[in-house]
Design an enzyme around this catalytic site. Structure first.
Site, PDB file in Angstrom:
ATOM      1  N   LYS A 180       0.585  -1.289  -0.095  1.00 11.96           N
ATOM      2  CA  LYS A 180       0.138  -0.122   0.196  1.00 11.96           C
ATOM      3  C   LYS A 180       1.111   1.247  -0.273  1.00 11.96           C
ATOM      4  O   LYS A 180       1.857   1.764   0.796  1.00 11.96           O
ATOM      5  CB  LYS A 180      -1.155  -0.314   1.276  1.00 11.96           C
ATOM      6  CG  LYS A 180      -1.803   1.381   1.394  1.00 11.96           C
ATOM      7  CD  LYS A 180      -2.225   1.385   2.783  1.00 11.96           C
ATOM      8  CE  LYS A 180      -3.002   2.427   2.284  1.00 11.96           C
ATOM      9  NZ  LYS A 180      -3.978   3.200   3.954  1.00 11.96           N
ATOM     10  N   GLY A 233      -7.976   9.539   9.739  1.00  7.09           N
ATOM     11  CA  GLY A 233      -8.531   9.906  11.043  1.00  7.09           C
ATOM     12  C   GLY A 233      -9.008  10.008  11.318  1.00  7.09           C
ATOM     13  O   GLY A 233      -9.805  10.677  12.211  1.00  7.09           O
ATOM     14  N   ALA A 274      -9.090   5.687   3.739  1.00  8.93           N
ATOM     15  CA  ALA A 274      -9.513   6.539   4.520  1.00  8.93           C
ATOM     16  C   ALA A 274      -9.941   7.934   5.234  1.00  8.93           C
ATOM     17  O   ALA A 274     -11.053   7.775   4.055  1.00  8.93           O
ATOM     18  CB  ALA A 274      -7.862   7.181   4.232  1.00  8.93           C
ATOM     19  N   GLY A 275     -11.077   7.940   5.637  1.00  6.46           N
ATOM     20  CA  GLY A 275     -11.863   8.276   5.801  1.00  6.46           C
ATOM     21  C   GLY A 275     -13.010   8.682   6.986  1.00  6.46           C
ATOM     22  O   GLY A 275     -14.295   9.229   6.830  1.00  6.46           O
ATOM     23  N   ASN A 293      -9.618   2.601   9.752  1.00  7.43           N
ATOM     24  CA  ASN A 293      -8.417   1.847  11.263  1.00  7.43           C
ATOM     25  C   ASN A 293      -9.177   2.096  12.048  1.00  7.43           C
ATOM     26  O   ASN A 293      -9.363   1.550  13.421  1.00  7.43           O
ATOM     27  CB  ASN A 293      -7.604   2.096  10.355  1.00  7.43           C
ATOM     28  CG  ASN A 293      -5.844   1.267  11.878  1.00  7.43           C
ATOM     29  OD1 ASN A 293      -5.280   1.515  11.185  1.00  7.43           O
ATOM     30  ND2 ASN A 293      -6.280   0.925  12.962  1.00  7.43           N
TER      31      ASN A 293
END
Length: 255
Positions: A95, A156, A183-184, A205
């Site tokens: 990644k 995040g 992401a987000g 995550n």
């Protein structure tokens, strides 16, 4: 779902950072049903074998590993990290992250394309963390990428899909390319919305690891991704500007 000709069991991909404990991480991975987790290479611990217990935990979970170049701010740094990760984790999947702006952690698409080209020529299977910009996407595909991972919002942030129009345009422009929103994502509803747009998977995550109950949240995201994908396959109705009665008007009594 197939990524680089490898079948992945789940459309929910999960990060492994910032969990309260190794046991919680393991339980969350199992609850998510994921078949692919991302891991970062901590170069500062390379000589101390500090990550051996973590690596053993990941191996015991029986999921495929996608190392990442998190924290890299140049193409050269990302390429070096990827090469180290290939040796440590024994995989040519990477990644690719090249960060260009510190406050938003926005990708540096110029460095990203350069690093993607170098790594692809070196035999890597590159998963680039990018924006929804179509020109950058075209350049990444020319550089050898066969998967694109546009952000939903800053890493995040938990804001969800900041630019649904751009994400929808990317899906329409690259109908045959596997696309993963990365992401987000903050809520299961965000993940479902991404899948309803036709994306192949979501990677998240913090939404799980930073929640009050990571295991329960992982299970919720699993259901959301499955529901969003099923809804997309069911061909949702188009939005309308005017009301349309769902009850037939024929046969009503005339007063």
């Amino acid at each position: 779902m197939r990524l680089y000709d490898v079948e992945i069991a789940s459309r929910l991909l999960l990060g492994t950072a910032q969990y309260p404990s190794p046991d919680v991480l393991a339980d969350a991975v199992r609850a998510s049903g994921t078949g692919l987790v991302t891991v970062s290479l901590r170069r500062e611990s390379a000589g101390q074998r500090a990550g051996q217990s973590f690596w053993s935990l990941i191996q015991d979970l029986g999921v495929r590993v996608l190392p990442n170049t998190a924290g890299c701010h140049s193409a050269r740094e990302a390429v070096t990290t990827a090469q180290m990760a290939r040796e440590v984790f024994g995989t040519d999947w990477i990644k690719l992250e090249v960060i260009g702006e510190q406050d938003t952690l926005a990708p540096d698409v110029f460095g990203l394309v350069e690093a993607a080209r170098i790594l692809s020529e070196d035999g890597f299977r590159v998963f680039p963390y990018t924006t929804e910009d179509l020109v950058a996407a075209e350049r990444l595909l020319r550089a050898g990428c066969r998967v694109l991972m546009p952000w939903g919002a800053p890493i995040g942030s938990g804001r969800g899909l900041n630019n649904p129009f751009g994400l929808r345009a990317m899906r329409a422009h690259f109908p045959g390319v596997p696309l993963v929103v990365d992401a987000g994502i903050g809520l299961p509803s965000h993940a479902a919305a991404a899948m309803e747009l036709g994306y192949d998977a979501v990677l998240l995550n913090s939404a799980v690891s930073q929640s009050g109950d990571p295991v329960a949240m992982a299970a919720a995201f699993r259901l959301a991704v499955e529901a969003g994908h099923a809804a997309r396959l069911a061909d949702p109705m188009e939005p309308r500007d005017m009301a349309s009665p769902s009850t037939p008007v024929l046969g009503q009594a005339v007063l």
